[in-house]
Scaffold this active site. Sequence first.
Site, short mmCIF file in Angstrom:
data_model
loop_
_atom_site.label_atom_id
_atom_site.label_comp_id
_atom_site.label_asym_id
_atom_site.label_seq_id
_atom_site.Cartn_x
_atom_site.Cartn_y
_atom_site.Cartn_z
N HIS A 19 43.45 -29.42 69.50
CA HIS A 19 42.19 -29.59 68.78
C HIS A 19 42.04 -31.02 68.28
CE1 HIS A 19 44.13 -29.52 64.88
NE2 HIS A 19 44.73 -28.38 65.19
N HIS A 22 44.91 -32.76 66.43
CA HIS A 22 45.98 -33.21 67.33
C HIS A 22 45.54 -34.47 68.08
CE1 HIS A 22 46.89 -28.63 67.69
NE2 HIS A 22 47.62 -29.15 66.73
N CYS A 127 56.17 -17.36 54.36
CA CYS A 127 54.89 -17.43 55.10
C CYS A 127 55.23 -17.77 56.55
CB CYS A 127 53.98 -18.50 54.50
SG CYS A 127 52.54 -18.81 55.55
N CYS A 130 53.54 -21.02 57.87
CA CYS A 130 54.24 -22.27 57.49
C CYS A 130 55.67 -22.26 58.01
CB CYS A 130 54.32 -22.42 55.97
SG CYS A 130 52.75 -22.59 55.15
N CYS A 144 49.13 -17.82 50.61
CA CYS A 144 49.42 -19.18 51.07
C CYS A 144 48.09 -19.91 51.20
CB CYS A 144 50.14 -19.13 52.42
SG CYS A 144 50.05 -20.71 53.29
N HIS A 147 47.22 -20.77 54.99
CA HIS A 147 47.00 -19.72 55.99
C HIS A 147 46.25 -18.52 55.46
CE1 HIS A 147 50.29 -22.20 57.64
NE2 HIS A 147 49.59 -22.02 58.74
N LYS A 297 36.61 -28.05 55.63
CA LYS A 297 37.75 -27.87 56.53
C LYS A 297 37.26 -27.10 57.77
CE LYS A 297 42.48 -26.43 56.52
NZ LYS A 297 43.61 -25.85 55.91
N LYS A 300 37.09 -21.47 62.45
CA LYS A 300 36.29 -20.68 63.39
C LYS A 300 35.16 -20.00 62.65
CE LYS A 300 38.92 -19.32 67.37
NZ LYS A 300 40.31 -19.03 67.41
N1 MSP Z 1 54.86 -28.34 64.97
C1 MSP Z 1 54.55 -28.93 63.71
C2 MSP Z 1 54.97 -30.37 63.68
C3 MSP Z 1 56.42 -30.62 63.93
S1 MSP Z 1 56.78 -32.30 64.00
C4 MSP Z 1 58.40 -32.40 64.00
C5 MSP Z 1 53.06 -28.83 63.46
N2 MSP Z 1 52.29 -28.63 64.50
S2 MSP Z 1 50.69 -28.42 64.44
O1 MSP Z 1 50.29 -28.28 65.81
O2 MSP Z 1 50.35 -27.36 63.57
O3 MSP Z 1 50.07 -29.68 63.79
C6 MSP Z 1 50.37 -30.94 64.22
C7 MSP Z 1 49.63 -31.99 63.45
O4 MSP Z 1 48.23 -31.84 63.60
C8 MSP Z 1 49.91 -31.95 61.96
O5 MSP Z 1 50.33 -33.23 61.58
C9 MSP Z 1 48.60 -31.66 61.34
O6 MSP Z 1 48.38 -32.40 60.18
C10 MSP Z 1 47.64 -32.16 62.38
N3 MSP Z 1 46.36 -31.53 62.18
C11 MSP Z 1 46.04 -30.23 62.31
N4 MSP Z 1 44.73 -30.09 61.95
C12 MSP Z 1 44.21 -31.28 61.55
C13 MSP Z 1 42.95 -31.77 61.24
N5 MSP Z 1 41.89 -30.99 61.14
N6 MSP Z 1 42.83 -33.10 61.03
C14 MSP Z 1 43.87 -33.98 61.24
N7 MSP Z 1 45.05 -33.55 61.57
C15 MSP Z 1 45.32 -32.19 61.49
O7 MSP Z 1 52.66 -28.94 62.32
#
Ligand code: MSP
Length: 653
Positions: A19, A22, A127, A130, A144, A147, A297, A300
């Site tokens: 998304h 990421h 959780c 988390c 939480c 979530h 934030k 969906k």
């Molecule tokens: N798997 C763990 C990270 C492990 S690193 C050793 C994880 N994965 S995640 O897929 O949930 O999220 C990865 C990153 O995406 C996190 O840093 C999170 O902050 C970021 N984002 C998820 N949603 C976001 C936004 N809406 N905006 C910006 N970044 C956000 O956490």
Amino acid sequence: MSRVFYVTTPIYYVNGEPHIGHAYTTIVADFLARFHRLCGDETHFLTGTDEHGEKICQAARAAGMAPPAFCDQVSGRFRAAWQLLDISNDDFIRTTEARHQRVVAAFLQAVHASGDIYYAEYEGLYCVGCERFLTDKELVDGKCPDHQVAPERRREGNYFFRMEKHRPWLRQYLQEHPQFVRPEGYRSEVLSLLADPVGDLSISRPRARVPWGIGLPWDDTHVAYVWVDALVNYLSAIGYPDGEQYARFWPAAQHLIGKDILKAHALFWPTLLRAAGVPVYQHLNVGGYLLGPDGRKMSKSLGNQVDPLALADQYGPDALRYYLLKDTVYGQDSAVGEAFLVARHDADLANDLGNLASRARALLLRHFGGAVPEPGSPSASAQELSAWGTGLLTRVSPLIENLRFFEALEEVMRYVRRLNVYFSDEEPWRLAREPRRRPQLGAVLYNVVEGLRIAASLLEPAMPRKMAELRASLGLGAADLQATQRWQVTPPGTPIPADAPVLFPKVDVRGAGRIPGAAGARQPGARPREAAAAPSPAGVAAAPEQISIEEFGRVDLRVVEILAAERIPKADKLLKLTVRLGGAEQRTVVAGIAQHYAPEDLPGRRAVLVANLRPARLRGIVSEGMILAAIGAGGRLTLIEPDASMAPGDRVR
Ligand code: MSP
């Protein structure tokens, strides 16, 4: 001198699709990696997927698949997404790979050998989202907050890491290394976390309950806690403990993360590294959250999700990359959406950059047979262009090093706007009508080509695909940052291709907001956005009439003390103010209050300054902010004046 640069993104959970959050972190990492490569630095860029743990097991089950096949599928989608966005990662690590599993075992063995691991029964609120126990303090209405589910009460035997033991060291380390966690706000957040005991960290789960994980080297009935497993990816991918890449890259490691995973990276990771006898990383760079176009934030249920791949598909990856880098302040939350992207694209890329290139090309083809002309003797304005352009790299580099990406890009775009002013001031179309002024016409076009060469190299890390197209359309070679510090690099006579696609077709013409159902898509019949007025970072100016609290929060309002005020010759409405902003920081501000205040009445008074307004030149003076005033009937002005108990630098909300 070439340096070493090692940048990582978080490894992404495979329980969801790629998304925009990421994509954002990955694009920032890519921008940095490309910039460092162009600087000649030895660069390594790592991303990957996080595939173990309870949550992934549950997602595989829900998809009716076995975990390995499920992980292969979703991990593949992340790889494909990064290809579409032109992400230039050097490696992609998966935590299910054997090379990773080996290193997790070796790393945990090293921590175990330090004596910092013990076994204990633990009961707490867990959780699954988390993947950790939450403290009572963290719950909101018993749930939480991330979530929105009530955690489960669990009691189980776990191995624990003596994290608390390392707290005094970590606190001191953060105090002595102000750049360890950045931007500064996150460093303070970690320091306040470290002011109280942090407890020990449970680092294992019984295999009987979580079979999908890496066994502990000293007790195979337990698997490594997924966060410990995941953090080690930064080492496993480069071959800890004895790999050649590890020796080369680890001392230069910089992690990029989102703010929600600060605790794991700023607390668990450095203390674990220390216990294992591994030096800590150089920098932890923490990004804010991307919010929906409504400033809330993304979710969906609110229907305000923004799909990065749909945006890249519609407008091209470079438009998305540039927009995310230019319209967010790294470290802060930013509202994002399709309409903001379109406004940014049309203002900066189509109007300022693309248009200039195509106008210059048209004249070169028509009047110089498609070859770069002679530079001629430099005029005063050409000298200004060359001095400005060749000095850009030294201004842009520290901004990038300090994560001020939008300012770095704005520096380059300011130069592009200057090139546009030069082009229209010189009126090359008029010169073309007078054969005796042909050398002058050639010189103008030569200078524009040189300016665009510099801009194209500096913008390459943000828009690799489009900048290659731009250079090709002007007959220029590969991006070269060093060469941006020189003028008259392009040899006269360089051929320019007769055909080149329009670099950034204006979206307003194509019809914006066409991604069906996309959050922030323009409603049919809605007035097109004002493309010419470049919106300020995070699309504030481009926002609808109502703004969110987060958007308002981006305006940095500060109390200032007016130190001096003077009239500006030939400007009867303006005063030049010198204000103090806290500490020793002073700013110059040009304020339109000369008809309402005498300069001698102002020193010593307090006022409110918009402190993060982009500087502007007014009557030859660079104004670094704006003073707030109320406008009464008949245009009467009064300054907004906090009382004297407020100190310069205090925030206004
Ligand atoms: N798997 C763990 C990270 C492990 S690193 C050793 C994880 N994965 S995640 O897929 O949930 O999220 C990865 C990153 O995406 C996190 O840093 C999170 O902050 C970021 N984002 C998820 N949603 C976001 C936004 N809406 N905006 C910006 N970044 C956000 O956490």
